[in-house]
Design a protein around this motif. Sequence first.
Motif, PDB file in Angstrom:
ATOM      1  N   LYS A  88       0.904  -1.137   0.018  1.00 45.82           N
ATOM      2  CA  LYS A  88      -0.055  -0.035   0.007  1.00 45.82           C
ATOM      3  C   LYS A  88       0.726   1.356   0.031  1.00 45.82           C
ATOM      4  N   ARG A  89       1.989   1.140   0.846  1.00 45.29           N
ATOM      5  CA  ARG A  89       2.759   2.444   0.986  1.00 45.29           C
ATOM      6  C   ARG A  89       3.357   2.724  -0.561  1.00 45.29           C
ATOM      7  N   ILE A  90       4.092   1.525  -0.933  1.00 45.81           N
ATOM      8  CA  ILE A  90       4.645   1.574  -2.364  1.00 45.81           C
ATOM      9  C   ILE A  90       3.822   2.395  -3.389  1.00 45.81           C
ATOM     10  N   ARG A  91       2.600   1.899  -3.182  1.00 48.42           N
ATOM     11  CA  ARG A  91       1.668   1.947  -4.346  1.00 48.42           C
ATOM     12  C   ARG A  91       1.191   3.683  -4.130  1.00 48.42           C
ATOM     13  N   GLU A  92       1.322   4.137  -2.810  1.00 54.28           N
ATOM     14  CA  GLU A  92       1.093   5.392  -2.675  1.00 54.28           C
ATOM     15  C   GLU A  92       2.055   6.310  -3.360  1.00 54.28           C
ATOM     16  N   LEU A  93       3.303   5.919  -3.412  1.00 58.22           N
ATOM     17  CA  LEU A  93       4.454   6.703  -3.943  1.00 58.22           C
ATOM     18  C   LEU A  93       4.481   6.579  -5.305  1.00 58.22           C
ATOM     19  N   ASP A  94       4.030   5.352  -5.814  1.00 60.19           N
ATOM     20  CA  ASP A  94       4.154   5.091  -7.220  1.00 60.19           C
ATOM     21  C   ASP A  94       3.196   4.206  -7.734  1.00 60.19           C
ATOM     22  N   SER A  95       1.950   4.732  -8.311  1.00 56.08           N
ATOM     23  CA  SER A  95       0.718   3.927  -8.622  1.00 56.08           C
ATOM     24  C   SER A  95       0.973   2.857  -9.714  1.00 56.08           C
ATOM     25  N   SER A  96       2.134   2.907 -10.135  1.00 55.11           N
ATOM     26  CA  SER A  96       2.349   2.168 -11.331  1.00 55.11           C
ATOM     27  C   SER A  96       3.267   0.893 -10.880  1.00 55.11           C
ATOM     28  N   ALA A  97       3.667   0.925  -9.678  1.00 63.69           N
ATOM     29  CA  ALA A  97       4.628   0.025  -9.189  1.00 63.69           C
ATOM     30  C   ALA A  97       4.217  -1.370  -9.523  1.00 63.69           C
ATOM     31  N   LYS A  98       5.136  -2.351  -9.664  1.00 59.18           N
ATOM     32  CA  LYS A  98       4.743  -3.895 -10.251  1.00 59.18           C
ATOM     33  C   LYS A  98       5.195  -4.748  -8.987  1.00 59.18           C
ATOM     34  N   ILE A  99       4.498  -5.265  -8.151  1.00 63.07           N
ATOM     35  CA  ILE A  99       4.801  -5.995  -7.111  1.00 63.07           C
ATOM     36  C   ILE A  99       4.144  -7.345  -7.016  1.00 63.07           C
ATOM     37  N   ILE A 100       4.895  -8.273  -7.024  1.00 62.85           N
ATOM     38  CA  ILE A 100       4.620  -9.949  -6.984  1.00 62.85           C
ATOM     39  C   ILE A 100       4.708 -10.231  -5.412  1.00 62.85           C
ATOM     40  N   VAL A 101       3.546 -10.914  -4.992  1.00 61.02           N
ATOM     41  CA  VAL A 101       3.678 -11.415  -3.731  1.00 61.02           C
ATOM     42  C   VAL A 101       4.236 -12.718  -3.497  1.00 61.02           C
ATOM     43  N   CYS A 102       5.074 -13.153  -2.677  1.00 52.72           N
ATOM     44  CA  CYS A 102       5.658 -14.512  -2.947  1.00 52.72           C
ATOM     45  C   CYS A 102       5.443 -15.076  -1.150  1.00 52.72           C
ATOM     46  N   SER A 103       4.553 -15.910  -0.829  1.00 57.35           N
ATOM     47  CA  SER A 103       4.387 -16.081   0.305  1.00 57.35           C
ATOM     48  C   SER A 103       3.957 -17.599   0.589  1.00 57.35           C
ATOM     49  N   SER A 104       3.986 -18.130   1.627  1.00 56.97           N
ATOM     50  CA  SER A 104       3.726 -19.474   2.079  1.00 56.97           C
ATOM     51  C   SER A 104       2.358 -19.426   2.385  1.00 56.97           C
ATOM     52  N   MET A 105       1.763 -18.390   2.729  1.00 55.93           N
ATOM     53  CA  MET A 105       0.362 -18.277   3.047  1.00 55.93           C
ATOM     54  C   MET A 105      -0.590 -17.940   1.948  1.00 55.93           C
ATOM     55  N   GLY A 106      -0.958 -18.788   1.327  1.00 49.73           N
ATOM     56  CA  GLY A 106      -1.742 -18.846  -0.023  1.00 49.73           C
ATOM     57  C   GLY A 106      -3.044 -18.762   0.207  1.00 49.73           C
ATOM     58  N   SER A 107      -3.550 -18.413   1.448  1.00 46.33           N
ATOM     59  CA  SER A 107      -5.185 -18.551   1.470  1.00 46.33           C
ATOM     60  C   SER A 107      -5.860 -17.473   0.389  1.00 46.33           C
ATOM     61  N   PHE A 108      -7.141 -17.774   0.040  1.00 44.67           N
ATOM     62  CA  PHE A 108      -7.796 -17.172  -0.935  1.00 44.67           C
ATOM     63  C   PHE A 108      -8.094 -15.705  -0.192  1.00 44.67           C
ATOM     64  N   ASN A 109      -8.503 -15.364   0.932  1.00 46.32           N
ATOM     65  CA  ASN A 109      -8.502 -14.002   1.448  1.00 46.32           C
ATOM     66  C   ASN A 109      -7.271 -13.224   1.422  1.00 46.32           C
ATOM     67  N   LEU A 110      -6.127 -13.917   1.721  1.00 49.98           N
ATOM     68  CA  LEU A 110      -4.946 -13.280   1.809  1.00 49.98           C
ATOM     69  C   LEU A 110      -4.371 -12.837   0.421  1.00 49.98           C
ATOM     70  N   ILE A 111      -4.628 -13.860  -0.659  1.00 50.61           N
ATOM     71  CA  ILE A 111      -4.335 -13.446  -1.956  1.00 50.61           C
ATOM     72  C   ILE A 111      -5.228 -12.109  -2.520  1.00 50.61           C
ATOM     73  N   MET A 112      -6.586 -12.281  -2.055  1.00 49.61           N
ATOM     74  CA  MET A 112      -7.510 -11.111  -2.524  1.00 49.61           C
ATOM     75  C   MET A 112      -7.138  -9.912  -1.894  1.00 49.61           C
ATOM     76  N   GLU A 113      -6.528 -10.076  -0.661  1.00 52.01           N
ATOM     77  CA  GLU A 113      -6.263  -8.879   0.168  1.00 52.01           C
ATOM     78  C   GLU A 113      -4.759  -8.225  -0.598  1.00 52.01           C
ATOM     79  N   SER A 114      -3.902  -8.986  -1.097  1.00 51.35           N
ATOM     80  CA  SER A 114      -2.853  -8.718  -1.702  1.00 51.35           C
ATOM     81  C   SER A 114      -3.105  -7.777  -2.936  1.00 51.35           C
ATOM     82  N   MET A 115      -4.216  -8.617  -3.641  1.00 51.40           N
ATOM     83  CA  MET A 115      -4.386  -7.862  -5.134  1.00 51.40           C
ATOM     84  C   MET A 115      -4.968  -6.522  -4.935  1.00 51.40           C
TER      85      MET A 115
END
Length: 120
Positions: free
Chosen positions: A66-93
């Motif tokens: 969220k902070r990076i996207r506030e600085l740069d709305s075009s930031a390209k971020i890939i989440v890489c996590s062991s916690m792959g629940s549907f809710n966490l994926i949706m929250e990340s997106m």
Amino acid sequence: MTKVMIVDDAAFLRTVLREIVEGMGFEVAIEAGDGYAAVKSYTKYRPDVTIMDITMPEMDGITAIKRIRELDSSAKIIVCSSMGSFNLIMESMQAGAKDFIVKPFDRSRIRESILNVSKK
């Protein structure tokens, strides 16, 4: 050349990701061990793609996205996590991530994600 920032609190995983990313011909511009350092490093290095863990000290990955996207709305971020629940994926997106990779990951999945995200 695509510049990548790797953000994970586990030094071992940063090393593994660095080897994968550099082995695919991308440049690792910077590494960070927590979300706070990621935001600070993003501002300084402006990487083309950021690979970000979720669970980290100081500042978690969702907040950092969220902070990076506030600085740069075009930031390209890939989440890489062991916690792959549907809710966490949706929250990340919703926070602004462009892709989500579940650990343990396949090398080809990292490459595919970087290539896809960097085109957007």
